[in-house]
Structure formats: structure tokens, C-alpha cells
Design an enzyme around this catalytic site. Structure first.
Site, PDB file in Angstrom:
ATOM      1  N   HIS A 197      63.767  77.642 108.707  1.00  0.00           N
ATOM      2  CA  HIS A 197      63.189  78.975 109.310  1.00  0.00           C
ATOM      3  C   HIS A 197      64.899  79.778 109.383  1.00  0.00           C
ATOM      4  CE1 HIS A 197      60.519  76.696 110.285  1.00  0.00           C
ATOM      5  NE2 HIS A 197      59.522  78.159 110.648  1.00  0.00           N
ATOM      6  N   GLU A 451      48.043  73.804 106.675  1.00  0.00           N
ATOM      7  CA  GLU A 451      49.162  73.704 106.236  1.00  0.00           C
ATOM      8  C   GLU A 451      49.857  72.393 106.007  1.00  0.00           C
ATOM      9  OE1 GLU A 451      52.226  75.692 108.841  1.00  0.00           O
ATOM     10  OE2 GLU A 451      51.384  75.268 110.632  1.00  0.00           O
ATOM     11  N   ASP A 475      54.807  74.373 104.680  1.00  0.00           N
ATOM     12  CA  ASP A 475      54.821  73.244 105.427  1.00  0.00           C
ATOM     13  C   ASP A 475      53.319  72.451 104.057  1.00  0.00           C
ATOM     14  OD1 ASP A 475      56.505  72.702 107.848  1.00  0.00           O
ATOM     15  OD2 ASP A 475      54.877  74.464 108.487  1.00  0.00           O
ATOM     16  N   CYS A 522      50.330  83.453 104.510  1.00  0.00           N
ATOM     17  CA  CYS A 522      51.881  83.719 105.561  1.00  0.00           C
ATOM     18  C   CYS A 522      52.850  82.700 105.380  1.00  0.00           C
ATOM     19  CB  CYS A 522      51.082  84.011 106.781  1.00  0.00           C
ATOM     20  SG  CYS A 522      50.902  82.299 107.581  1.00  0.00           S
TER      21      CYS A 522
END
Ligand code: PEP
Ligand code: MG
Length: 588
Positions: A197, A451, A475, A522
């Protein structure tokens, strides 16, 4: 002396600027007891080091106050100068040298630890974070003590042209998000993976970043001149004049290309054979919605609400959440806004949640409560275990839906019963809002992220019970390949083009389209222009990415032929060999 370091390129672009070292690490210094007769000499050595740092800061202050110098730099320098002369640092260290006969370095580090512990006690988050400044001042003094202080005369360019480049051993997403409000030129970290992240936030800031550098924090000194080549993952330290000029030229060219792409903002996102491709934006904080609008996004495809829960001691209440969500919905003025429910845990740490017995583990992996936080009680698993907290967020999202098209997205679903429980809680939230006479959109769509491989492989409950799907490739890759997306040691194995990954994505898109639930992607793959054609060929018609990547992807869309790509990608998906897949990919 010029040298280059290589790492993982995670955010393209070129930054040229001065190193700003950020440290979490406990400083390793030699620790020894002085002989009584050496104490006076040690005090003189210490005073000399402090005076040297004071002179360095003075010189920096003069340059930082030159017209055009970044305001942040001047603020950093002032704070550091104040800390240096504060008796609680240098006087206390002197006492340790005198009374306990500690060597100067050891005395300094001990006193730093005392002060850092005091800062940790502060209620105010901003003040708490100022402990970084104490650490940096101590590091400057240590460098002066060990004779490693850099000579200011080594500077090769005027400071006023330079940007600040943050160099850290590691930065958590919570650290990184704070840089949104500062003018930072680039990021360098020793740890980290390409879809950690931290890297995602760097991309969202549209600033060049390299992670997984291994030794950068140790080899680079404060104020070193750096060139960050974020596309190639190369960092050049103390470049010579020729290299500097070359990179300045390349930087100008890139800026020119970027400004040319701005013309595409109003162009239709359509393939050569007339397929409309919707381009949505991923955002982390409400203010990002303006960037999404500026880039001409069709809406928000992923709003990562967990960032609202970070860097604070108290959780946001329902009204605060509602205000944040409503802001985004209003800015997007009727365009769909997909708000994802709290996806906390793994590398995303919220200290306000830490002591609730949840699996929300800290990013260092050590202080978390589970051995494998990415496999723990994160995202929807955590929310279902904390129904009151979850309901508060659901009510806030529903209330925002009254102000424009809003969709709810649920992360990390794997089981049919998790979907059922979530939908029941959404109904309960609606009931509570009706009772309290709050307005909301009764028909707000609820979607699920795909995911976890299990979700992609057993899709029927998702197709039956949900209104839309969004594939989280970050993920999905992590769990399919068993690669921790934040772990530098296995980063070379994190492969978006692995045949198993590609098949899971393609199957999900195609099953969704057949069932009338065309999915979006996404994850970071959607924002990679090298993969745009591949995803179109799989049948993807909705992409969601950081606003900064949107126009480059649109450029690819406008050069794609969806019909032709469908045939070519079907062939590519049959291969199990990485080299054949790469070869086919190049031909798209
Ligand atoms: C993903 O996993 O692809 C995703 C979009 O969610 P996050 O990166 O926030 O985990
Ligand atoms: Mg995810």
C-alpha cells in the site's frame, strides 16, 4: 562520489532533489564506558559535533529561505535547530557522559529513546509524529561524531531547484498518506513490494518512487543530491554534471508528454472498433476526488475508506465518516462513487483498532497479533466480527447515497455466508436509518471484490446475490501465488502475468459478463498501460486506477481493437509458459 542503486520501480517519473532521511530504525552505535580521565575530552568532542550540526543547519536555513525554496524545507530546518539546542537533548546527553561515563554516541541515543518515549505519550497525533525530527537531529549529531558529516560545499546545484526526496528504511501506508499534504518529490525505501500500500499511495501521489532498495537508508546521507528514475527503478546518488543535465532534459520531456496527454481528458474512451471502456478512479482520501474529476474519470471505482481510520487514536464516528463520503459523492456530481467498506489489517494498520482483539496487525509484522496478518481477521472478516463498528460505516455510506449515485463494495469475500451476513447488516442499517428519519438511496447497489482465488473459482453466490463485481488483482495475485505483496524477498515472484492469475481474472470477467454483472478491475493491473490491451481482450470494460494513470490508459484504449484482441488473448490464455505469454503479450 557518484554511485547508483537499483530497486523496484513502483511509480514512474523522474525526481531530482535532496535526500530527506526518515528513520524508524533504532540507531546502532558503539557503546562503551569512558575512563574517568577521558570524560572531559569526550565532552569537548560532543560539543564540537553539536556545533558542527548547528553550523550545518544554519547554512541550510540560509538556502531554505531563498526565494522559491520549498516551504517545508525551511520548516524542517527550524524545528531541527530548536531540538538541537533544547537542554532535554544535548544537556541531558552531556549529563550522561559526565555522570555515567557513557561515550557520546551512546549518551545521545539513550537520551533520544527517553524523548521518543515521551513523544509517544502525546495525545496529539501531530506532536507524536515529531519524534521523527528528534531522531533525525540525533542522527546528524551521530554523523558529526563519527566524522561522516557531509560537507555542504559538495553541493553541485542550487537548492532552490530541488525537491525533497524521502529516504526511509520502510514506510507504512499510514506514514505515506501523511505526505499527501507535503510537497515531496520522490520516495525511496529499503523494504516494500510493488503493490504494497506504500507503493500504491506513491502512485496515487503521482510521484516517482522506488522500493526494495535494501541499503539506501544506510548509504545515503541527509541532503545528498539524488536522481530518482521511477520508471527504471534506478537511484543515482551525487550525480555528475553530465548525468544531471541528461536527467533534467528527460524530466522536461516527460512533463511535456504528460501535458500533451491532458488533451485526451475530453476524448471518448473508445476502442478502434467502437467498444466503450469506462475509466474510473481509485482514491484514498476525500480530497482525491478533485483529482479524479480533473482526470475526467467516469466515477470512483474504489474509495479505500480505511485511510480515514489511520493515524489517529479515536475512530471516526458516523457523522465524520458521512461528511467524508458525502464530500466525494458531491464532487463527483452524479457520477458513480464506489465506496469500499473498511479493509483494515495486513499492511494497513489503524492504531485506534489495535487493541480491540482484532487481527488488525501492525505493518512491521512483529507487533501484530497473528503470524500471517494477510491471512488473518482483515477486511470484511474483521467488520463482521465488529458489527457495531461495521453498522456505523454502513449507515454513513447509505446516508451519503442520498447525495448522488453511491455503491457499496465489500472486500475480501470468500464464503457465501459472508455475503449473506453482510447483506443482512446492510438491511439492518437501512432499518435504523428509516427509524432515525435519515434519507438514503433504497436501491444502493452492493458489490463484492474478487480478490481471493476461492471467490473467483466459486463465483455463483456472488453472481446471485450481488449487484456488481470488482476484481482486486493486488490481493488475487498475492493469494494465488502465495506471495506476500509487501515482502521484498519474494517480490520477484509476484507476477501479474502468471497463467493461473490471468485465467482467474479472465474467467471472472467472462462469467460476470454472461450473468449480466460485468466486473471491473480495481487492482494495480488496471492502471498499467502495458496490460490495457490484455484486459480488453479478456472482455474487461471497466477499469479503475489512480487518477494520474487514467489518461495513459485511455491512450492505450484508443489504439486497441477489442474484437481482434479477444481472439489473440484467448490464444495467450492457453499457454502455461511465462516466456510464451510474454511473447504473445508483446504482439497484442
Ligand atoms: C486489490 O487487492 O487489488 C485492491 C484493489 O485492494 P487493496 O490494494 O486495497 O488491497
Ligand atoms: Mg485488496
Amino acid at each position: 562520489m557518484t554511485f547508483a542503486l537499483h530497486g523496484m520501480a513502483v511509480s514512474a517519473g523522474i525526481a531530482i532533489g535532496r535526500a530527506h532521511l526518515v528513520s524508524h530504525a533504532m540507531l546502532e552505535v558503539s557503546q562503551y564506558q569512558l575512563r574517568e580521565r577521558d570524560v572531559v575530552g569526550e565532552l569537548i568532542r560532543f560539543d564540537k559535533a553539536v556545533a558542527l550540526v548547528a553550523a550545518e543547519l544554519d547554512a541550510l536555513r540560509t538556502e531554505a529561505s531563498a526565494p522559491g525554496a520549498p516551504a517545508e524545507l525551511s520548516a524542517f530546518v527550524d524545528v531541527h535547530a530548536m531540538i538541537l539546542v533544547d537542554p532535554s537533548l544535548s544537556e541531558a546527553a552531556r549529563d550522561l557522559i559526565r555522570a555515567r561515563r557513557c561515550n557520546a554516541e551512546w549518551a545521545m541515543v539513550q537520551q533520544m529513546e527517553v524523548l521518543v518515549a515521551q513523544f509517544d505519550e502525546f495525545e496529539d497525533a501531530y506532536l507524536r509524529e515529531r519524534k521523527q525530527d528528534v531522531v533525525q537531529v540525533v542522527e546528524r549529531v551521530l554523523k558529526a561524531l563519527t566524522g561522516k558529516a557531509r560537507k555542504l560545499s559538495r553541493r553541485k546545484t542550487a537548492l532552490v531547484d530541488d525537491e525533497l526526496i524521502v529516504v526511509a528504511h520502510d514506510l507504512s501506508p499510514a506514514d505515506t498518506i501523511q505526505f499527501k499534504s507535503l510537497k515531496i518529490g520522490g520516495f525511496i525505501t529499503d523494504l516494500g513490494g510493488s503493490t504494497s500500500h506504500t507503493a500504491i499511495v506513491a502512485r496515487s501521489l503521482a510521484i516517482p518512487a522506488i522500493v526494495g532498495m535494501q541499503q539506501a537508508r544506510r548509504l545515503i546521507q541527509d541532503d545528498d543530491l539524488l536522481i530518482v528514475d521511477g520508471a527504471r527503478g534506478v537511484l543515482i546518488v551525487d550525480p555528475d554534471k553530465r548525468v544531471l543535465e541528461e536527467y533534467r532534459l528527460r524530466k522536461t520531456e516527460l512533463e511535456l508528454e504528460r501535458s500533451k496527454r491532458k488533451r485526451l481528458k475530453t476524448a471518448r474512451s473508445e476502442t478502434l472498433d467502437g467498444q466503450l471502456i469506462e475509466l474510473y478512479a481509485n482514491i484514498e482520501v476525500p480530497q482525491d476526488a478533485e483529482l479524479a474529476k480533473e482526470a475526467g474519470a467516469d466515477g470512483i471505482g474504489l474509495y479505500r475508506t480505511e485511510f480515514l481510520f489511520m493515524n489517529r487514536d479515536e475512530l471516526p464516528d458516523e457523522d465524520e465518516q458521512f461528511e467524508a463520503y458525502r464530500h466525494v459523492v458531491k464532487v463527483m456530481a452524479g457520477k458513480p462513487v464506489t465506496i469500499r467498506s473498511l479493509d483494515i489489517g495486513a499492511d494497513k494498520d489503524a492504531r485506534a483498532l489495535r487493541n480491540r482483539g482484532s487481527g488488525s496487525s501492525s505493518s512491521d509484522g512483529g507487533s501484530g497479533q497473528t503470524t500471517n496478518p494477510a491471512l488473518g481477521l482483515r477486511a470484511i472478516r474483521f467488520c463482521l466480527s465488529e458489527p457495531q463498528l461495521f453498522l456505523r460505516q454502513l449507515r454513513a455510506i447509505l446516508r451519503a447515497s442520498h447525495f448522488g449515485k453511491t455503491r457499496l463494495l465489500i472486500p475480501m469475500l470468500a464464503h457465501a455466508f459472508e455475503i449473506e451476513q453482510t447483506l443482512s447488516l446492510v438491511e439492518l442499517a437501512k432499518l435504523q436509518l428509516r427509524e432515525s428519519r435519515h434519507k438514503f438511496d433504497e436501491g444502493m447497489e452492493v458489490g463484492g471484490m474478487i480478490e481471493i482465488p476461492a471467490a473467483a473459482l466459486a463465483l455463483s453466490p456472488f453472481l446471485r446475490q450481488l449487484d456488481f463485481l470488482s476484481i482486486g488483482t493486488n490481493d488475487l495475485i498475492q493469494y494465488t501465488l502465495a506471495i506476500d505483496r509487501t515482502d521484498r524477498a519474494v517480490a520477484h515472484l509476484y507476477d501479474p502475468q502468471h497463467p493461473a492469475v490471468l485465467r482467474l481474472i479472465a474467467q471472472t470477467i467472462q462469467a460476470g459478463t454472461r450473468a449480466g454483472l460485468p466486473g471491473a478491475v480495481c487492482g494495480e493491473m488496471a492502471g498499467d498501460p502495458k496490460l490495457t490491451k490484455l484486459l480488453i481482450g479478456m472482455g474487461l470494460r471497466q477499469f479503475s486506477m489512480h487518477p494520474a494513470q487514467l489518461l495513459e490508459v485511455k491512450q492505450q484504449v484508443m489504439m486497441a481493437d477489442a474484437t481482434q484482441l479477444a481472439v489473440r488473448v484467448a490464444k495467450l490464455l492457453k499457454f502455461d509458459e511465462a516466456d510464451k505469454i510474454s511473447e504473445q503479450l508483446d504482439k497484442l
